[in-house]
Design an enzyme around this catalytic site. Structure first.
Site, PDB file in Angstrom:
ATOM      1  N   SER A 186      -3.139  11.339   6.653  1.00 54.32           N
ATOM      2  CA  SER A 186      -3.091  11.849   5.289  1.00 54.32           C
ATOM      3  C   SER A 186      -3.630  13.260   5.124  1.00 54.32           C
ATOM      4  O   SER A 186      -3.270  13.944   4.158  1.00 54.32           O
ATOM      5  CB  SER A 186      -3.855  10.908   4.362  1.00 54.32           C
ATOM      6  OG  SER A 186      -5.222  10.812   4.732  1.00 54.32           O
ATOM      7  N   HIS A 240       0.523   6.381   3.303  1.00 53.21           N
ATOM      8  CA  HIS A 240       1.204   7.605   2.857  1.00 53.21           C
ATOM      9  C   HIS A 240       2.655   7.655   3.328  1.00 53.21           C
ATOM     10  O   HIS A 240       3.328   8.680   3.144  1.00 53.21           O
ATOM     11  CB  HIS A 240       0.449   8.840   3.346  1.00 53.21           C
ATOM     12  CG  HIS A 240      -0.828   9.077   2.606  1.00 53.21           C
ATOM     13  ND1 HIS A 240      -0.906   9.862   1.476  1.00 53.21           N
ATOM     14  CD2 HIS A 240      -2.081   8.608   2.822  1.00 53.21           C
ATOM     15  CE1 HIS A 240      -2.157   9.875   1.031  1.00 53.21           C
ATOM     16  NE2 HIS A 240      -2.884   9.120   1.837  1.00 53.21           N
ATOM     17  N   LYS A 270      -0.343   4.922  -4.345  1.00 56.51           N
ATOM     18  CA  LYS A 270       0.147   6.269  -4.032  1.00 56.51           C
ATOM     19  C   LYS A 270       1.581   6.403  -4.524  1.00 56.51           C
ATOM     20  O   LYS A 270       1.797   6.695  -5.695  1.00 56.51           O
ATOM     21  CB  LYS A 270      -0.037   6.547  -2.552  1.00 56.51           C
ATOM     22  CG  LYS A 270      -1.526   6.571  -2.174  1.00 56.51           C
ATOM     23  CD  LYS A 270      -1.764   6.791  -0.721  1.00 56.51           C
ATOM     24  CE  LYS A 270      -3.255   6.949  -0.415  1.00 56.51           C
ATOM     25  NZ  LYS A 270      -4.097   5.796  -0.816  1.00 56.51           N
TER      26      LYS A 270
END
Length: 391
Positions: free
Chosen positions: A180, A208, A239
């Protein structure tokens, strides 16, 4: 000497080193433009990849769920907290991921703390990338298994380590899918091949990559074409999905074992109806269309190109994550402050999140940013970069 003096001294030391984190406050829904500390600013540092955090479809799904189920289940999943919403979401998520089953947790952090200590114990060996996320590190620390930390993305070193421990009764390779802070990818195809050679389990943290990589955002296993060969896929729902929670997806027997023994599942209350309903809607949207994913990647490529043309060091990211490397923490914080004065919100990332001397701004684009938004951000970066002699 007071009993809290050591804390006061530590805080003063953080400020002296430029490592003190000034935490800003969000005062509106999270979107391309967000109200932060009373100021409307262009948001360039949230994980809202697909713009789902304020998507009207997710908001309406959450509203309807609260009206029908209330604000919370008021119990752990294993006693009286499993609602039809949880069962439906896990079924749809497993189908989306192409796995046999899935289990949802309260967060991505909880998901890693659920899987790693439950599956690994004394006499077993964990193989973990040196740049893995803190939640993986903490999950490994909670086991009595031996830990082998291999150099970042170095499959040759991983293979040698596996050969040295081939007699271990149980072996687990765990890696981030997308790292990330730098935006680079784990070489998952090669990791899976070496795992199969040494009869090791593979777990990938796709926090991610979920909603970002693969067909319609199905994640890194889909991206590399290794679906069914990764034993456990972990992901977050906070996310790209824009909500809250985490999950573990994989073989049916692994997921069922986690339902029986994973401590965060057994001993922490279930996710709220609003969260679960919104996440289910996110999955349904991605099943139908890959447009948000395509828009995200278009924006990422555009921003990277503009910043690179200006002379910024943007590292070697393979994803829409764009690290703007600045070196010292004090420079990163000053850069962030000056951007905020120009209505661009991009927080500094410093030690211990990244190594000392590698402070940066991690610039995060979203599918809902317009080209005009990105041009506005680039102009601010250019002005501040010249003021601080970074470019």
């Amino acid at each position: 000497m007071g009993k809290y003096d050591f804390i006061t001294a530590e805080l003063a030391d953080l400020k002296a080193q430029g490592l003190y984190n000034t935490i800003r406050t969000i005062e509106s829904a999270v979107g391309a433009w967000t109200v932060v500390d009373g100021k409307r600013v262009l948001n360039m540092c949230s994980n809202n990849y697909l713009g789902f955090a304020n998507d009207p479809r997710l908001v309406e799904a959450a509203r309807q769920a609260v009206a029908r189920y209330g604000v919370g289940p008021a119990a752990v999943r294993s006693i009286a907290g499993t609602m039809t919403l949880h069962v439906e979401f896990e079924r749809k998520l497993a189908a989306f991921k192409g796995t046999e089953d899935a289990i949802s947790l309260q967060s991505g952090f909880c998901a890693n703390l659920s899987a790693i200590p439950t599956l690994m114990g004394a006499g077993h060996v964990l193989f973990t990338d040196e740049l893995n996320h803190a939640s993986i590190i903490d999950g490994c620390r909670l086991t009595k298994a031996e830990r082998v930390i291999y150099p970042h993305r170095d499959v040759g070193a991983l293979r040698r380590a596996l050969a040295e421990h081939k007699a271990a009764s149980r072996k687990l390779i765990v890696t981030d899918g997308v790292f990330s802070m730098d935006g680079d990818l784990a070489p998952l195809r090669e990791i899976v091949a070496v795992a199969e050679e040494f009869d090791a389990l593979v777990m990938v943290d796709d926090a991610h990559g979920e909603g970002v990589l693969g067909s319609h955002g199905r994640g890194i296993a889909d991206h590399f074409g290794v679906q069914g060969r990764v034993d456990i896929e972990m992901g977050t729902l906070s996310k790209a999905f824009g909500v809250m929670g985490g999950y573990l997806a994989g073989r049916r027997e692994i997921v069922e074992y986690l339902r029986q023994r994973a401590r965060p599942f057994l001993f922490s209350s279930a996710a709220t109806p609003a969260d679960v309903a919104a996440c289910t809607t996110a999955v349904e949207i991605l099943e139908k269309s890959d447009e948000p994913v395509r828009m995200l990647w278009d924006n990422g490529r555009y921003l990277k190109g503009r910043l690179a043309d200006l002379g910024f060091d943007i590292g070697h990211s393979e994803t829409p994550i764009t690290p703007v490397m600045l070196g010292e923490a004090t420079t990163a914080w000053e850069f962030s402050r000056r951007l905020f004065a120009r209505e661009v919100f991009a927080q500094a990332i410093v030690f211990p999140t990244v190594p000392k001397g590698k402070a940066r701004l991690r610039v995060m684009v979203s599918a809902v940013h317009t080209k005009e938004d990105l041009d506005f951000a680039v102009d601010a970066f250019a002005r501040v970069g010249r003021e601080l002699a970074v470019i």
